[in-house]
Design a protein around this motif. Structure first.
Motif, PDB file in Angstrom:
ATOM      1  N   GLN B  70      55.731  39.178 -10.152  1.00 41.97           N
ATOM      2  CA  GLN B  70      57.048  38.608 -10.466  1.00 41.97           C
ATOM      3  C   GLN B  70      57.700  39.264 -11.673  1.00 41.97           C
ATOM      4  N   ARG B  71      56.879  39.790 -12.571  1.00 42.00           N
ATOM      5  CA  ARG B  71      57.447  40.436 -13.752  1.00 42.00           C
ATOM      6  C   ARG B  71      56.536  41.597 -14.153  1.00 42.00           C
ATOM      7  N   ASN B  72      57.020  42.393 -15.124  1.00 41.36           N
ATOM      8  CA  ASN B  72      56.238  43.545 -15.531  1.00 41.36           C
ATOM      9  C   ASN B  72      55.017  43.132 -16.359  1.00 41.36           C
ATOM     10  N   VAL B  73      53.895  43.742 -16.022  1.00 41.67           N
ATOM     11  CA  VAL B  73      52.650  43.498 -16.766  1.00 41.67           C
ATOM     12  C   VAL B  73      52.085  44.882 -17.059  1.00 41.67           C
ATOM     13  N   PRO B  74      51.575  45.120 -18.277  1.00 38.71           N
ATOM     14  CA  PRO B  74      51.003  46.440 -18.562  1.00 38.71           C
ATOM     15  C   PRO B  74      49.878  46.773 -17.574  1.00 38.71           C
ATOM     16  N   ILE B  75      49.866  48.048 -17.140  1.00 39.85           N
ATOM     17  CA  ILE B  75      48.894  48.487 -16.142  1.00 39.85           C
ATOM     18  C   ILE B  75      47.469  48.179 -16.578  1.00 39.85           C
ATOM     19  N   SER B  76      47.166  48.383 -17.864  1.00 44.21           N
ATOM     20  CA  SER B  76      45.788  48.172 -18.309  1.00 44.21           C
ATOM     21  C   SER B  76      45.421  46.684 -18.190  1.00 44.21           C
ATOM     22  N   CYS B  77      46.393  45.796 -18.391  1.00 46.52           N
ATOM     23  CA  CYS B  77      46.115  44.352 -18.252  1.00 46.52           C
ATOM     24  C   CYS B  77      45.810  44.009 -16.795  1.00 46.52           C
ATOM     25  N   ILE B  78      46.574  44.610 -15.893  1.00 41.96           N
ATOM     26  CA  ILE B  78      46.340  44.348 -14.471  1.00 41.96           C
ATOM     27  C   ILE B  78      44.938  44.816 -14.103  1.00 41.96           C
ATOM     28  N   PHE B  79      44.598  46.014 -14.583  1.00 43.07           N
ATOM     29  CA  PHE B  79      43.276  46.585 -14.300  1.00 43.07           C
ATOM     30  C   PHE B  79      42.174  45.639 -14.772  1.00 43.07           C
ATOM     31  N   HIS B  80      42.291  45.167 -16.013  1.00 39.38           N
ATOM     32  CA  HIS B  80      41.235  44.310 -16.552  1.00 39.38           C
ATOM     33  C   HIS B  80      41.212  42.941 -15.881  1.00 39.38           C
ATOM     34  N   ALA B  81      42.387  42.392 -15.613  1.00 36.31           N
ATOM     35  CA  ALA B  81      42.452  41.061 -14.992  1.00 36.31           C
ATOM     36  C   ALA B  81      41.794  41.090 -13.614  1.00 36.31           C
ATOM     37  N   LEU B  82      42.021  42.157 -12.858  1.00 37.91           N
ATOM     38  CA  LEU B  82      41.435  42.225 -11.517  1.00 37.91           C
ATOM     39  C   LEU B  82      39.943  42.535 -11.567  1.00 37.91           C
ATOM     40  N   THR B  83      39.563  43.439 -12.475  1.00 37.00           N
ATOM     41  CA  THR B  83      38.144  43.777 -12.596  1.00 37.00           C
ATOM     42  C   THR B  83      37.329  42.529 -12.917  1.00 37.00           C
ATOM     43  N   ALA B  84      37.913  41.645 -13.739  1.00 36.85           N
ATOM     44  CA  ALA B  84      37.167  40.465 -14.184  1.00 36.85           C
ATOM     45  C   ALA B  84      36.929  39.456 -13.062  1.00 36.85           C
ATOM     46  N   VAL B  85      37.691  39.530 -11.987  1.00 35.00           N
ATOM     47  CA  VAL B  85      37.567  38.512 -10.939  1.00 35.00           C
ATOM     48  C   VAL B  85      37.020  39.075  -9.631  1.00 35.00           C
ATOM     49  N   LEU B  86      36.526  40.307  -9.682  1.00 33.49           N
ATOM     50  CA  LEU B  86      35.980  40.902  -8.463  1.00 33.49           C
ATOM     51  C   LEU B  86      34.516  41.269  -8.658  1.00 33.49           C
ATOM     52  N   PRO B  87      33.731  41.169  -7.598  1.00 38.36           N
ATOM     53  CA  PRO B  87      32.329  41.576  -7.695  1.00 38.36           C
ATOM     54  C   PRO B  87      32.225  43.097  -7.879  1.00 38.36           C
ATOM     55  N   SER B  88      31.079  43.542  -8.380  1.00 39.77           N
ATOM     56  CA  SER B  88      30.938  44.966  -8.692  1.00 39.77           C
ATOM     57  C   SER B  88      31.045  45.846  -7.450  1.00 39.77           C
ATOM     58  N   GLN B  89      30.787  45.263  -6.264  1.00 39.46           N
ATOM     59  CA  GLN B  89      30.891  46.069  -5.039  1.00 39.46           C
ATOM     60  C   GLN B  89      32.343  46.263  -4.613  1.00 39.46           C
ATOM     61  N   LEU B  90      33.254  45.609  -5.285  1.00 37.84           N
ATOM     62  CA  LEU B  90      34.680  45.828  -5.016  1.00 37.84           C
ATOM     63  C   LEU B  90      35.343  46.233  -6.323  1.00 37.84           C
ATOM     64  N   GLN B  91      34.877  47.370  -6.863  1.00 35.38           N
ATOM     65  CA  GLN B  91      35.332  47.780  -8.181  1.00 35.38           C
ATOM     66  C   GLN B  91      36.733  48.392  -8.145  1.00 35.38           C
TER      67      GLN B  91
END
Lengths: 615, 214
Positions: B70-91
């Protein structure tokens, strides 16, 4: 994952059933472990992962330090073949450690038709079937509603726990931990356990013939002659703040929030309604907090407000208002799984399904008012029709109606009344529906269950069941109706194992040896094997299933005390035959079922609110 | 803000079907707290757009999907937010912003690189060159490039660039069936998708915009 394990899973149906490390699953370091328990669910992953009890225990036990609780489900027949061919043992999802290497293997007994799977899982897990052949650990325990007649599984289970397990289970594992550290042998632990409330250790009881049944009698005077159901205070008991999120769609795939336990409507066929007494509603503020944590930690987009009768929760309007205000903007929907047929329920359903109308389900159970009075289903025809009108004018176009056939005192007129009622429902629907109404009618066969007022009633003969099914089928032709049935063999087996005694053990073992598995799955249930094996045993299965039991005699489950007095069950059976209703005790009238005194628990109703306008 | 995400699919999670993947990503996204945009309608869902579905059992080091925030989010934040909620097999391997007007991944898709590892059939050594000549004929312009990768732990490996997408498409399963039919493989092929290629502005490139020469 190496090529060999990949190839094994690549070769089976739905390999996603067997993979591990779902979000919020728990893996403990082996070095920290002091006691390990496999939580075994004797059906597929999709069925087991839909069961709230398993999830509660999983998170509760893993919260304890030094305890590992790991899940194992019944492997489908294709993986079973592979395990046997490769000489591998059935292990848990979390560690793939074979079941034989656990301290405890605990089975959840939810359905009689899963018993052959219990045996199969023991065998595949490297554990001898009969407790008499198992001096060594693990200890095989079982819990769940079916344990109120534990006798059919007495040969295979070391220890049954009867009741709600949240307090018992962690304490039990501490005891096992101490015993294991002291290198105590299993038999002596079992002797100690037999004195714990709610625990039944069948090996400490002899079978004695009493009337037409064999009933367990303590081998030693110090062993309690009856075992009492244990029940929990819902506001002090553990409820998880996180749930495992399966990678694939399971049957109930959402946050399940238990808003209340128990139902005192008193339907006379309903075993859960008798067992989970008194009714206890969970505090509304606690529920809001739990919902928040659960949705955040799982990422589910649906939350189901679970109870035996969710529209009875006293604070339902304000709870639902809270959910729709807080979560609707995030695309999170609320489901009410068990609605009574009244307009209040429709108003509630309307509130939760403002956007998406997924279908409504009601359970009149019987077609005629006379028979609904017999079963104490206090729903009147005009209630149901008004409800249907309200539902269809609110925009629903699909409803599902549950009925039973073979209820005590049922005649063909009562069956015809089902057909007539469904037609009336359709007329009512057509008056209000914007689209062509679709009515699904699910017809199950009444199975007499232990510890209910109908425990003495026989199962209706198969030919007559089929004749009555045909009547309904004939009466409900056309595109507006979809009619669903239950299989005859399965109903027979369910009745047999619901009411059978300790002599069923060898029969169960033999049918398992001959290949019976997944009897609950109609495509897998092998009626011919069952027929052959039963014919080869001198077990009076026909009398047991198809003849009324004496209301005075001892029953195979008489040693299990659910908290409800026998006199209440007998009184209810008499009132049923006279067609008298017994109202819900939450209104204030005590009918003397006895559970509050016997279980030392009080009914808990949250202060109901008056949110008159629910639109 | 429109973003493109690249991730792995490894370990036992190779057994997730495309439907399972969508379910899993949907729930992970809700856990991440990212301000994802939803579809309109009766049942709002996050605005996902997935690349070519990966068959059950196949691993990947080059999966992509697009997402609208919905709005701009820094790329690095998106990367970290998604990494934190996914299992290591879906890196998560990378996140890139893409222009709002860009066509969907599926519409641009041109080809895919696969590795296949399989237990060797008896005639593998004798037939491996001839059979591949046959494959070139059989699959013709759908099979763009191939090379033998040698042998590892009793499995032979081959790397393929094949056409993928809505115009021309070769299912990797068809190729592995060919290997079995020709007696090169004596069991199922363990497949890894390495990369997707898209055709954009007249050039071939990875979905992250790296130009590729073939």
């Amino acid at each position: 994952m190496d090529f060999a394990s990949w190839k094994q899973l690549y070769g089976v149906q739905k390999p996603v059933r067997y993979i591990n490390q779902e979000w919020n699953s728990i893996h403990k370091n082996e070095e920290e472990l002091r006691v390990s328990c496999a939580l075994a669910f004797p059906d597929t992953y999709e069925v087991g992962m839909s069961h709230l009890g398993l999830k509660i225990l999983y998170h509760l036990l893993n919260e304890q330090e030094g305890v590992a609780a790991e899940r194992v489900f019944a492997p489908w027949v294709d993986l079973e073949q592979q395990l046997l061919q490769e000489g591998q043992y059935l292990g848990t999802l979390e560690s793939n450690r074979p079941l034989k290497d656990f301290d405890v293997v605990g089975f959840s007994l939810q359905y009689e038709l899963s018993y052959t799977n219990v045996l199969n899982m023991l065998h595949l897990g490297g554990i001898p079937l009969e407790s008499a052949q198992r001096e060594n650990w693990p200890m095989i325990i079982a819990g769940g509603p079916n344990t109120v007649n534990p006798e059919p599984l007495r040969d295979f289970v070391d220890c049954f726990f009867i009741g709600e397990g949240e307090t018992f289970f962690p304490r039990f594992l501490r005891l096992i931990e101490e015993a294991r550290q002291a290198d105590e042998d299993k038999a002596s632990v079992l002797k100690r356990l037999a004195h714990e409330p709610g625990v039944y250790v069948p090996a400490l009881y002899d079978l004695q013939k009493e009337g037409q049944f064999f009933t367990p009698v303590p081998k030693h005077p110090s062993i309690p002659s009856s075992v009492t159901w244990q029940c929990e205070d819902l506001d002090s008991v553990f409820f998880p703040r996180t749930l495992i999120v399966p990678y694939t769609q399971v049957i109930h795939d959402r946050v399940t929030l238990e808003i209340a336990r128990g139902c005192t409507r008193g339907c006379r066929f309903c075993q859960a309604g008798m067992l989970y007494r008194p009714v206890r509603e969970r505090d509304t503020e606690t529920l809001k907090e739990l919902a928040h944590d659960l949705l955040l930690s799982t990422g589910y987009d649906e939350i189901s407000l679970l109870s035996l009768s969710s529209s009875d929760y006293s604070n339902l309007p304000s709870l639902i208002k809270h959910f729709s205000c807080t979560y609707a903007g995030m695309g999170i929907s609320v489901a009410l799984p068990s609605l009574r047929a009244d307009t209040f329920s429709v108003a509630m359903a309307k509130e939760v399904q403002k956007l998406r109308k997924t279908g409504l389900t009601f359970a009149p159970e019987a077609g005629s008012q006379r028979l609904r009075d017999v079963i104490n289903k206090g729903v009147r025809e005009e209630d149901l029709l008004k409800t249907v009108e309200a539902a269809f004018s609110a925009g629903w176009s699909n409803i599902k109606l549950y009925f039973m056939i073979g209820l005590p005192t049922e005649t063909r007129e009562d069956v015809q009344a089902i057909v007539d009622l469904v037609h009336k429902v359709r007329q009512a629907a057509r008056k209000h529906a914007s689209r062509r109404p679709q009515i699904t009618v699910s017809i199950s066969t009444f199975i007499p269950k232990p510890h209910t007022p109908f425990q003495w009633v026989p199962l209706l003969h198969r030919e007559e069941v089929e004749a009555r099914q045909r009547m309904i089928q004939k009466g409900l032709r056309g595109r507006a109706f979809k009619v669903q049935w239950h299989g005859g063999t399965q109903s027979f087996l369910e009745a047999l194992f619901a009411r059978g005694d300790g002599r069923l053990g060898p029969i169960l073992k033999e049918v398992w040896e001959k290949g019976a598995r997944f009897d609950a799955w109609s495509e897998e249930c092998k009626g011919d094997i069952w027929e052959d094996v039963l014919a080869g045993h001198e077990y009076p299965y026909n009398e047991l299933v198809y003849a009324p039991l004496s209301t005075q005699g001892t029953l195979p489950w008489s040693h299990i005390h659910t908290g409800i007095n026998d006199s209440f069950l007998r009184r209810e059976w008499n009132r049923a035959q006279e067609g008298h209703l017994t109202d819900d005790c939450r209104g204030g009238t005590c009918h003397g079922c006895g559970c509050c005194e016997n279980l030392g628990m009080e009914m808990k109703i949250v202060g109901s609110d008056n949110l008159a306008d629910t639109d | 803000m429109r973003i493109r995400i690249k991730h792995n699919k490894t370990g036992s999670l190779v057994f997730l079907s495309h439907l399972d993947m969508m379910l899993t990503m949907n729930r992970a996204l809700r856990r991440s707290g990212l301000p994802f945009a939803c579809t309109e309608g009766f049942h709002p869902k996050p605005k996902f757009s997935f690349g070519q579905p990966l068959g059950v059992g196949m691993a990947s080091t080059g999966e992509y999907f697009d997402l609208v925030l919905q709005r701009n989010v820094p790329i690095s934040c998106i990367f970290h937010a998604l990494t934190a909620v996914l299992p290591s097999q879906l890196q998560i391997q990378g996140v890139q912003e893409i222009s709002p007007g860009e066509s969907s991944l599926m519409a641009l898709l041109w080809g895919a690189v696969y590795e296949m590892w399989f237990p060797m059939g008896k005639e593998f050594e004798e037939k491996k060159w001839n059979a591949m000549k046959g494959a070139e004929e059989e699959f013709h312009r759908l099979l763009i490039q191939w090379e033998w990768l040698g042998e590892e732990e009793g499995l032979a490996g081959i790397r393929l660039l094949i056409r993928a997408g809505s115009k021309e498409n070769l299912k990797p399963k068809e190729f592995s069936t060919y290997l079995e039919r020709e007696g090169l493989a004596s069991g199922p092929c363990w497949m890894i998708r390495r990369e997707l290629y898209i055709e954009k502005d007249g050039t071939l490139q990875t979905p992250f915009g790296m130009e590729v020469k073939i």
